[in-house]
Design a protein around this motif. Structure first.
Motif, PDB file in Angstrom:
ATOM      1  N   ARG A 137      14.944 -12.091  -8.514  1.00 15.34           N
ATOM      2  CA  ARG A 137      15.729 -11.626  -8.086  1.00 15.34           C
ATOM      3  C   ARG A 137      16.007  -9.839  -8.932  1.00 15.34           C
ATOM      4  NH1 ARG A 137      20.024 -14.004  -6.111  1.00 15.34           N
ATOM      5  NH2 ARG A 137      19.565 -16.166  -5.723  1.00 15.34           N
ATOM      6  N   PRO A 138      15.049 -10.176 -10.445  1.00 16.14           N
ATOM      7  CA  PRO A 138      15.075  -8.347 -10.886  1.00 16.14           C
ATOM      8  C   PRO A 138      14.562  -7.582  -9.925  1.00 16.14           C
ATOM      9  CG  PRO A 138      14.977 -10.107 -12.305  1.00 16.14           C
ATOM     10  CD  PRO A 138      15.192 -11.034 -11.267  1.00 16.14           C
ATOM     11  N   CYS A 139      13.281  -8.165  -9.702  1.00 16.50           N
ATOM     12  CA  CYS A 139      12.160  -6.974  -8.889  1.00 16.50           C
ATOM     13  C   CYS A 139      12.301  -6.938  -7.866  1.00 16.50           C
ATOM     14  CB  CYS A 139      10.961  -7.918  -8.727  1.00 16.50           C
ATOM     15  SG  CYS A 139       9.781  -8.220 -10.439  1.00 16.50           S
ATOM     16  N   GLY A 140      13.235  -8.008  -6.879  1.00 13.30           N
ATOM     17  CA  GLY A 140      14.096  -7.573  -5.791  1.00 13.30           C
ATOM     18  C   GLY A 140      15.330  -6.626  -5.376  1.00 13.30           C
ATOM     19  N   PHE A 141      15.861  -6.800  -6.753  1.00 13.91           N
ATOM     20  CA  PHE A 141      17.029  -6.023  -6.533  1.00 13.91           C
ATOM     21  C   PHE A 141      16.810  -4.427  -7.009  1.00 13.91           C
ATOM     22  CE2 PHE A 141      19.921  -3.584  -9.210  1.00 13.91           C
ATOM     23  CZ  PHE A 141      20.813  -3.163  -8.044  1.00 13.91           C
ATOM     24  N   GLU A 142      15.244  -4.426  -7.770  1.00 14.20           N
ATOM     25  CA  GLU A 142      14.155  -3.303  -8.040  1.00 14.20           C
ATOM     26  C   GLU A 142      14.433  -2.082  -6.281  1.00 14.20           C
ATOM     27  OE1 GLU A 142      14.088   0.433 -10.252  1.00 14.20           O
ATOM     28  OE2 GLU A 142      15.305  -1.053 -10.752  1.00 14.20           O
ATOM     29  N   HIS A 143      13.408  -3.381  -5.993  1.00 14.99           N
ATOM     30  CA  HIS A 143      13.123  -2.957  -4.854  1.00 14.99           C
ATOM     31  C   HIS A 143      14.170  -2.514  -3.643  1.00 14.99           C
ATOM     32  CE1 HIS A 143       9.125  -3.676  -5.793  1.00 14.99           C
ATOM     33  NE2 HIS A 143       9.129  -4.236  -5.595  1.00 14.99           N
ATOM     34  N   ILE A 144      15.333  -3.379  -3.649  1.00 15.93           N
ATOM     35  CA  ILE A 144      16.248  -2.632  -2.551  1.00 15.93           C
ATOM     36  C   ILE A 144      17.101  -2.137  -3.127  1.00 15.93           C
ATOM     37  CG2 ILE A 144      18.211  -4.203  -1.734  1.00 15.93           C
ATOM     38  CD1 ILE A 144      16.612  -6.622  -1.644  1.00 15.93           C
ATOM     39  N   TYR A 145      17.165  -1.412  -4.347  1.00 16.69           N
ATOM     40  CA  TYR A 145      18.494  -0.604  -4.630  1.00 16.69           C
ATOM     41  C   TYR A 145      17.271   0.802  -3.986  1.00 16.69           C
ATOM     42  CZ  TYR A 145      20.339   1.974  -7.950  1.00 16.69           C
ATOM     43  OH  TYR A 145      21.886   3.875  -8.264  1.00 16.69           O
ATOM     44  N   ALA A 190      15.184   1.799  -1.850  1.00 17.57           N
ATOM     45  CA  ALA A 190      15.163   1.712  -0.346  1.00 17.57           C
ATOM     46  C   ALA A 190      16.236   2.138   0.091  1.00 17.57           C
ATOM     47  CB  ALA A 190      14.202   0.275   0.314  1.00 17.57           C
ATOM     48  N   LEU A 191      17.639   1.700  -0.907  1.00 16.48           N
ATOM     49  CA  LEU A 191      19.052   1.816  -0.336  1.00 16.48           C
ATOM     50  C   LEU A 191      19.272   3.581  -0.721  1.00 16.48           C
ATOM     51  CD1 LEU A 191      21.566   0.659   0.536  1.00 16.48           C
ATOM     52  CD2 LEU A 191      22.291   0.725  -1.495  1.00 16.48           C
ATOM     53  N   LEU A 192      18.591   3.636  -1.978  1.00 11.09           N
ATOM     54  CA  LEU A 192      18.654   5.536  -2.445  1.00 11.09           C
ATOM     55  C   LEU A 192      18.145   6.168  -1.763  1.00 11.09           C
ATOM     56  CD1 LEU A 192      18.656   4.777  -6.695  1.00 11.09           C
ATOM     57  CD2 LEU A 192      20.548   5.559  -4.546  1.00 11.09           C
ATOM     58  N   ASP A 193      16.978   5.739  -1.188  1.00 11.62           N
ATOM     59  CA  ASP A 193      15.869   6.236  -0.478  1.00 11.62           C
ATOM     60  C   ASP A 193      17.020   6.617   1.252  1.00 11.62           C
ATOM     61  OD1 ASP A 193      14.368   6.785  -2.548  1.00 11.62           O
ATOM     62  OD2 ASP A 193      12.660   5.215  -1.094  1.00 11.62           O
ATOM     63  N   HIS A 194      17.169   5.725   1.619  1.00  9.65           N
ATOM     64  CA  HIS A 194      17.990   5.786   2.990  1.00  9.65           C
ATOM     65  C   HIS A 194      19.040   6.506   3.483  1.00  9.65           C
ATOM     66  CE1 HIS A 194      19.749   3.971   6.841  1.00  9.65           C
ATOM     67  NE2 HIS A 194      20.677   4.255   5.886  1.00  9.65           N
ATOM     68  N   THR A 195      19.934   6.113   1.744  1.00  9.63           N
ATOM     69  CA  THR A 195      21.538   6.927   1.436  1.00  9.63           C
ATOM     70  C   THR A 195      21.443   8.700   1.657  1.00  9.63           C
ATOM     71  OG1 THR A 195      21.776   6.135  -0.513  1.00  9.63           O
ATOM     72  CG2 THR A 195      22.757   4.815   1.820  1.00  9.63           C
ATOM     73  N   LEU A 208      21.034  -3.613   3.673  1.00  8.82           N
ATOM     74  CA  LEU A 208      20.305  -2.396   2.216  1.00  8.82           C
ATOM     75  C   LEU A 208      21.605  -3.417   1.751  1.00  8.82           C
ATOM     76  CD1 LEU A 208      18.335  -0.033   2.587  1.00  8.82           C
ATOM     77  CD2 LEU A 208      17.209  -1.960   2.447  1.00  8.82           C
ATOM     78  N   ARG A 209      22.420  -3.229   1.820  1.00 15.86           N
ATOM     79  CA  ARG A 209      23.724  -3.941   0.381  1.00 15.86           C
ATOM     80  C   ARG A 209      23.669  -4.763   0.910  1.00 15.86           C
ATOM     81  NH1 ARG A 209      25.398   1.028   3.190  1.00 15.86           N
ATOM     82  NH2 ARG A 209      27.397  -0.123   4.711  1.00 15.86           N
ATOM     83  N   MET A 210      24.105  -5.693   2.264  1.00 20.17           N
ATOM     84  CA  MET A 210      24.289  -7.178   2.064  1.00 20.17           C
ATOM     85  C   MET A 210      22.645  -8.033   1.329  1.00 20.17           C
ATOM     86  SD  MET A 210      26.708  -7.643   3.568  1.00 20.17           S
ATOM     87  CE  MET A 210      26.640  -9.164   4.572  1.00 20.17           C
TER      88      MET A 210
END
Length: 58
Positions: free
Chosen positions: A16-24, A26-31, A50-52
């Motif tokens: 979970r911590p690694c998944g959250f970090e990678h998705i976060y 990606a979300l910052l880069d995308h937005t 990405l938010r989901m």
């Protein structure tokens, strides 16, 4: 995905911590580069996905 003439599915996993970090990240880069997200976050399918995903790994 086709493997040796058969069909298979790929379901990547992580902690979970690694998944959250990678998705976060990606979300910052995308937005930062998505005009739709700048106008209305709810109308961008990629941003919404990405938010989901981020909510699922919290």
């Amino acid at each position: 995905m086709s493997v040796h003439g058969g069909v298979s599915s790929w379901h990547p996993r992580c902690c979970r911590p690694c998944g959250f970090e990678h998705i976060y990240r990606a979300l910052l880069d995308h937005t930062q580069s998505c005009e739709q997200c700048a106008d209305d976050l709810t109308l961008c399918p990629a941003g919404t996905a990405l938010r989901m995903a981020m909510r699922r790994v919290r």
